[in-house]
Every structure is written in C-alpha cells, then in structure tokens.
Design a protein around this motif. Structure first.
Motif, PDB file in Angstrom:
ATOM      1  N   VAL A 178       0.842  -1.196   0.000  1.00 26.84           N
ATOM      2  CA  VAL A 178       0.000   0.000   0.000  1.00 26.84           C
ATOM      3  C   VAL A 178       0.881   1.252   0.000  1.00 26.84           C
ATOM      4  N   ALA A 179       1.927   1.263   0.826  1.00 27.73           N
ATOM      5  CA  ALA A 179       2.817   2.428   0.903  1.00 27.73           C
ATOM      6  C   ALA A 179       3.490   2.700  -0.441  1.00 27.73           C
ATOM      7  N   GLU A 180       3.955   1.665  -1.105  1.00 29.04           N
ATOM      8  CA  GLU A 180       4.598   1.824  -2.405  1.00 29.04           C
ATOM      9  C   GLU A 180       3.596   2.333  -3.440  1.00 29.04           C
ATOM     10  N   TYR A 181       2.392   1.817  -3.405  1.00 28.11           N
ATOM     11  CA  TYR A 181       1.345   2.249  -4.340  1.00 28.11           C
ATOM     12  C   TYR A 181       1.005   3.722  -4.115  1.00 28.11           C
TER      13      TYR A 181
ATOM     14  N   ASN B 254       1.074   9.338  -5.966  1.00 34.09           N
ATOM     15  CA  ASN B 254       1.217  10.720  -5.502  1.00 34.09           C
ATOM     16  C   ASN B 254       2.438  11.419  -6.074  1.00 34.09           C
ATOM     17  N   SER B 255       3.206  10.744  -6.908  1.00 34.17           N
ATOM     18  CA  SER B 255       4.401  11.384  -7.462  1.00 34.17           C
ATOM     19  C   SER B 255       4.137  12.023  -8.797  1.00 34.17           C
TER      20      SER B 255
END
Length: 76
Positions: free
Chosen positions: A67-70, A75-76
């Motif tokens: 989830v954090a990587e996604y 958001n980038s």
C-alpha cells in the motif's frame, strides 16, 4: 484472534482497482466497500473517493509495504 477487515486505502474506483490487483497478486484477500454505489442506490450522494479497500487483520503487515509503495507511486 478474531478476523476482521481493516481499511488500508480509500479513493476512486480506478485507484482502488489498481491496488486491488497488486494485493491479489501477492495472495492478499481484499474487501471493497463502495459507498458511492450504496449512496446512489439509497437515493443520495456521496463523494466519488468514498470507495474503501480493506484487508483482513492477519494480512495487514504483509499489505502495508504494498500500500505504501502504491501511494508513493500515485502521488508522485
């Protein structure tokens, strides 16, 4: 320990679907709560990002880095 679902992400249906695919590729079962569709059926409105993706509490630690990587990618 009782199994229960925990919300790990909420957003639009497209974003939720993208994360769903990643989690399922890692053998993590998910549950989607679509408040938009529920609101439509009930005759009232809801924000379009009211779709929640949930995982079982036993899969939470396995799901967190995915989830954090996604979230970092979107958001980038």
């Amino acid at each position: 320990m009782e199994n229960k679902h925990i919300t790990v992400f909420s957003g639009s249906s497209i974003l939720v679907k993208g994360l769903q695919n990643r989690l399922e590729d890692n053998n993590i079962s998910i549950l989607i709560k679509d408040r938009v569709e529920s609101a439509r059926l009930g005759g009232f409105g809801e924000h379009r990002t009211a779709i929640e993706l949930q995982v079982l509490n036993v899969d939470l630690e396995k799901a967190k880095p995915i989830v954090a990587e996604y979230e970092k990618e979107i958001n980038s």
